[in-house]
Design an enzyme around this catalytic site. Structure first.
Site, PDB file in Angstrom:
ATOM      1  N   SER A  53      71.011  61.291  -9.755  1.00  0.00           N
ATOM      2  CA  SER A  53      70.284  61.674 -10.886  1.00  0.00           C
ATOM      3  C   SER A  53      71.012  62.335 -12.202  1.00  0.00           C
ATOM      4  O   SER A  53      70.259  62.539 -13.087  1.00  0.00           O
ATOM      5  CB  SER A  53      68.799  62.167 -10.763  1.00  0.00           C
ATOM      6  OG  SER A  53      68.829  62.899  -9.546  1.00  0.00           O
TER       7      SER A  53
ATOM      8  N   HIS B  41      70.458  54.434 -10.785  1.00  0.00           N
ATOM      9  CA  HIS B  41      69.468  55.479 -10.565  1.00  0.00           C
ATOM     10  C   HIS B  41      68.022  55.047 -10.713  1.00  0.00           C
ATOM     11  O   HIS B  41      67.534  54.574 -11.850  1.00  0.00           O
ATOM     12  CB  HIS B  41      69.687  56.487 -11.742  1.00  0.00           C
ATOM     13  CG  HIS B  41      68.770  57.557 -11.775  1.00  0.00           C
ATOM     14  ND1 HIS B  41      68.361  58.193 -13.033  1.00  0.00           N
ATOM     15  CD2 HIS B  41      68.055  58.422 -10.838  1.00  0.00           C
ATOM     16  CE1 HIS B  41      67.650  59.382 -12.632  1.00  0.00           C
ATOM     17  NE2 HIS B  41      67.339  59.516 -11.396  1.00  0.00           N
TER      18      HIS B  41
ATOM     19  N   GLU C 200      68.092  53.215 -13.964  1.00  0.00           N
ATOM     20  CA  GLU C 200      69.187  53.588 -15.053  1.00  0.00           C
ATOM     21  C   GLU C 200      70.560  53.020 -14.496  1.00  0.00           C
ATOM     22  O   GLU C 200      70.695  53.491 -13.510  1.00  0.00           O
ATOM     23  CB  GLU C 200      68.894  54.853 -15.443  1.00  0.00           C
ATOM     24  CG  GLU C 200      69.378  55.527 -16.475  1.00  0.00           C
ATOM     25  CD  GLU C 200      68.952  57.023 -16.866  1.00  0.00           C
ATOM     26  OE1 GLU C 200      68.948  57.673 -15.885  1.00  0.00           O
ATOM     27  OE2 GLU C 200      68.925  57.283 -18.138  1.00  0.00           O
TER      28      GLU C 200
ATOM     29  N   ASN D 101      67.008  62.382 -17.068  1.00  0.00           N
ATOM     30  CA  ASN D 101      66.812  63.901 -16.780  1.00  0.00           C
ATOM     31  C   ASN D 101      67.215  64.709 -17.711  1.00  0.00           C
ATOM     32  O   ASN D 101      66.899  65.686 -17.655  1.00  0.00           O
ATOM     33  CB  ASN D 101      67.629  64.188 -15.244  1.00  0.00           C
ATOM     34  CG  ASN D 101      66.630  63.622 -14.196  1.00  0.00           C
ATOM     35  OD1 ASN D 101      65.489  63.637 -14.215  1.00  0.00           O
ATOM     36  ND2 ASN D 101      67.314  62.961 -13.408  1.00  0.00           N
TER      37      ASN D 101
HETATM   38  N1  3HC Z   1      55.797  55.286  -2.082  1.00  0.00           N
HETATM   39  C1  3HC Z   1      55.449  54.163  -2.290  1.00  0.00           C
HETATM   40  N2  3HC Z   1      54.277  53.777  -3.102  1.00  0.00           N
HETATM   41  C2  3HC Z   1      53.428  54.795  -3.453  1.00  0.00           C
HETATM   42  C3  3HC Z   1      53.787  56.072  -3.357  1.00  0.00           C
HETATM   43  C4  3HC Z   1      55.067  56.526  -2.564  1.00  0.00           C
HETATM   44  N3  3HC Z   1      55.565  57.514  -2.338  1.00  0.00           N
HETATM   45  N4  3HC Z   1      52.895  57.090  -3.793  1.00  0.00           N
HETATM   46  C5  3HC Z   1      51.966  56.129  -4.246  1.00  0.00           C
HETATM   47  N5  3HC Z   1      52.498  54.903  -3.895  1.00  0.00           N
HETATM   48  C6  3HC Z   1      51.741  53.628  -4.568  1.00  0.00           C
HETATM   49  C7  3HC Z   1      50.247  53.370  -4.072  1.00  0.00           C
HETATM   50  O1  3HC Z   1      50.404  53.042  -2.755  1.00  0.00           O
HETATM   51  C8  3HC Z   1      49.557  52.717  -4.777  1.00  0.00           C
HETATM   52  O2  3HC Z   1      49.941  51.146  -4.540  1.00  0.00           O
HETATM   53  P1  3HC Z   1      48.834  50.190  -5.098  1.00  0.00           P
HETATM   54  O3  3HC Z   1      48.746  49.879  -6.496  1.00  0.00           O
HETATM   55  O4  3HC Z   1      49.605  48.784  -4.312  1.00  0.00           O
HETATM   56  O5  3HC Z   1      47.552  50.569  -4.245  1.00  0.00           O
HETATM   57  C9  3HC Z   1      50.143  53.039  -6.267  1.00  0.00           C
HETATM   58  O6  3HC Z   1      51.388  53.729  -5.948  1.00  0.00           O
HETATM   59  C10 3HC Z   1      49.294  53.974  -7.107  1.00  0.00           C
HETATM   60  O7  3HC Z   1      48.954  55.223  -6.067  1.00  0.00           O
HETATM   61  P2  3HC Z   1      47.458  55.891  -6.086  1.00  0.00           P
HETATM   62  O8  3HC Z   1      46.747  54.992  -6.395  1.00  0.00           O
HETATM   63  O9  3HC Z   1      47.605  56.695  -4.622  1.00  0.00           O
HETATM   64  O10 3HC Z   1      47.873  57.137  -6.719  1.00  0.00           O
HETATM   65  P3  3HC Z   1      48.164  57.021  -8.422  1.00  0.00           P
HETATM   66  O11 3HC Z   1      47.597  55.912  -9.357  1.00  0.00           O
HETATM   67  O12 3HC Z   1      47.743  58.544  -8.778  1.00  0.00           O
HETATM   68  O13 3HC Z   1      49.712  57.017  -8.517  1.00  0.00           O
HETATM   69  C11 3HC Z   1      51.924  57.535  -8.785  1.00  0.00           C
HETATM   70  C12 3HC Z   1      50.558  57.601  -7.813  1.00  0.00           C
HETATM   71  C13 3HC Z   1      52.335  55.936  -8.844  1.00  0.00           C
HETATM   72  C14 3HC Z   1      52.926  58.472  -8.026  1.00  0.00           C
HETATM   73  C15 3HC Z   1      51.666  57.948 -10.226  1.00  0.00           C
HETATM   74  O14 3HC Z   1      50.972  59.318  -9.919  1.00  0.00           O
HETATM   75  C16 3HC Z   1      52.755  58.278 -11.163  1.00  0.00           C
HETATM   76  O15 3HC Z   1      53.087  57.290 -11.540  1.00  0.00           O
HETATM   77  N6  3HC Z   1      53.405  59.414 -11.185  1.00  0.00           N
HETATM   78  C17 3HC Z   1      54.449  59.990 -11.928  1.00  0.00           C
HETATM   79  C18 3HC Z   1      55.879  59.428 -11.183  1.00  0.00           C
HETATM   80  C19 3HC Z   1      57.145  59.652 -12.090  1.00  0.00           C
HETATM   81  O16 3HC Z   1      57.066  60.125 -13.009  1.00  0.00           O
HETATM   82  N7  3HC Z   1      58.304  59.179 -11.207  1.00  0.00           N
HETATM   83  C20 3HC Z   1      59.627  59.379 -11.821  1.00  0.00           C
HETATM   84  C21 3HC Z   1      59.898  60.843 -10.991  1.00  0.00           C
HETATM   85  S1  3HC Z   1      61.661  61.343 -11.945  1.00  0.00           S
HETATM   86  C22 3HC Z   1      62.831  60.565 -10.962  1.00  0.00           C
HETATM   87  O17 3HC Z   1      62.452  59.898  -9.847  1.00  0.00           O
HETATM   88  C23 3HC Z   1      63.989  60.641 -11.310  1.00  0.00           C
HETATM   89  C24 3HC Z   1      64.804  61.392 -10.565  1.00  0.00           C
HETATM   90  O18 3HC Z   1      66.122  61.666 -10.690  1.00  0.00           O
HETATM   91  C25 3HC Z   1      64.411  62.993 -10.439  1.00  0.00           C
END
Ligand code: 3HC
Length: 304
Positions: free
Chosen positions: A127, A160, A172, A210
């Site tokens: 990342s 990424h 990415e 990031n």
């Molecule tokens: N693994 C797989 N699927 C997941 C999951 C996980 N850990 N967590 C949630 N999901 C799925 C659920 O199963 C659900 O799927 P469905 O639509 O088929 O039912 C869907 O995501 C939505 O989940 P929920 O209804 O339980 O919950 P939310 O609507 O609150 O969504 C979320 C959860 C998708 C995690 C949402 O809160 C979100 O988009 N959060 C922001 C995530 C983000 O910004 N990620 C990037 C992080 S930075 C990164 O990764 C880069 C690194 O370098 C740091």
């Protein structure tokens, strides 16, 4: 001329939340056999259990048929501890998804370069770490300008993914200075076959994602540290005021506070820019082993 990805078998190194997600989308959407390796058998066990759970959920929601789910599950096999990285000798691409630690990644890439076919793409899900540094480590000293050295490093690329990989639509793509256009094109095509959209970033600390996200998360932690607002109000402000799906403190817990700290340290070390200096509170929380969701405690509590 369009280049097909040509990935008939994929190796995934590291079965944490990112490695498992990459294995999942590769098996289900790109429909390639995946060979998964992690030095922790407990980690592999819990990741495969999560994969089963995700596939079952997708079937129950009508997103895929039960046949598609079982075919995808059968595509994922685990490499034994005895075989280790050698078990990836015949794959066409490896995606490394271990923790954000340059010496660890360098050791693994050197082993991969020695064990995996010279034609295979060696990708990292890093990342923030320089892909150029990772590519350079697989070329023997004094060999960098040789044809063999160039060929070896030209197959290294950054891919990424974002957490949770099955949900987030982006990958990415990062080119090391050494990456060949063919490697870039094949890696991009593979990410698209996994159902992702691809953006391209230069090999700068933190890339685009990031370099923007981590100062934002760090500033939120500093707001908490200074008592500007409570944890809940910081997160609520961003969720309701800016329509973010998660507030920055909840997102930091979700990513992993150790991962956030490692990325911020890479950004700070790579730029010497004080805007990237990690907050003391973040450092202390990692010292305490409060790593966020995965450890049961971060800015929030997570009953395990
Ligand atoms: N693994 C797989 N699927 C997941 C999951 C996980 N850990 N967590 C949630 N999901 C799925 C659920 O199963 C659900 O799927 P469905 O639509 O088929 O039912 C869907 O995501 C939505 O989940 P929920 O209804 O339980 O919950 P939310 O609507 O609150 O969504 C979320 C959860 C998708 C995690 C949402 O809160 C979100 O988009 N959060 C922001 C995530 C983000 O910004 N990620 C990037 C992080 S930075 C990164 O990764 C880069 C690194 O370098 C740091």
């Amino acid at each position: 001329m369009s280049v097909v990805h040509g990935i008939r078998t994929l190796g995934v190194l590291g079965a944490g939340q990112m490695g498992l997600g990459i294995a999942y989308v590769s098996a289900l959407h790109a429909r390639v056999p995946v060979m998964l390796f992690d030095r922790s058998t407990a980690q592999i066990k819990s990741s495969l259990a999560l994969m089963d759970k995700l596939l079952t959920k997708d079937v129950s929601k009508g997103k895929i048929t039960s046949e598609q789910a079982s075919v995808a599950r059968e595509r994922v096999s685990v490499i034994s501890q005895e075989e280790g990285i050698k078990g990836m000798r015949d794959v066409d691409m490896v995606i490394e998804a271990v923790s954000e630690n340059l010496p660890l990644k360098q050791t693994l890439f050197r082993t991969l370069a020695a064990e995996v076919s010279p034609e295979a793409i060696l990708a990292s899900n890093t990342s923030s770490i320089s892909m150029t540094k990772i590519a350079a480590c697989i070329v023997a000293e004094g060999q960098a300008a040789s044809v063999e050295g160039k060929k070896s490093a030209s197959r290294v690329v950054g891919l990424h993914f974002f957490n949770p990989v099955p949900v987030m639509k982006l990958v990415e793509l990062i080119s090391a200075l050494q990456t060949s256009p063919e490697t870039l094109a094949r890696a991009k095509n593979f990410a698209e076959a996994c159902g992702k959209e691809v953006t391209t970033s230069k090999d700068v600390p933190g890339f685009v994602s990031n370099a923007l996200l981590m100062p934002f998360i760090n500033e939120a932690i500093m707001c908490l540290e200074k008592g500007t607002a409570t944890r809940d109000d910081i997160d609520k402000t961003l969720k309701l005021g800016m329509n973010h799906p998660m507030g920055p403190l909840q997102l930091a817990d979700f990513i992993g506070l150790d991962t956030c700290l490692a990325i911020q340290q890479t950004l700070y070390a790579g730029t010497s820019d004080s805007k990237y200096r990690p907050s003391i509170l973040l450092e202390r929380m990692v010292d305490a082993g409060w790593l966020g969701k995965k450890s049961g405690k971060g800015f929030y509590e997570y009953p395990q």
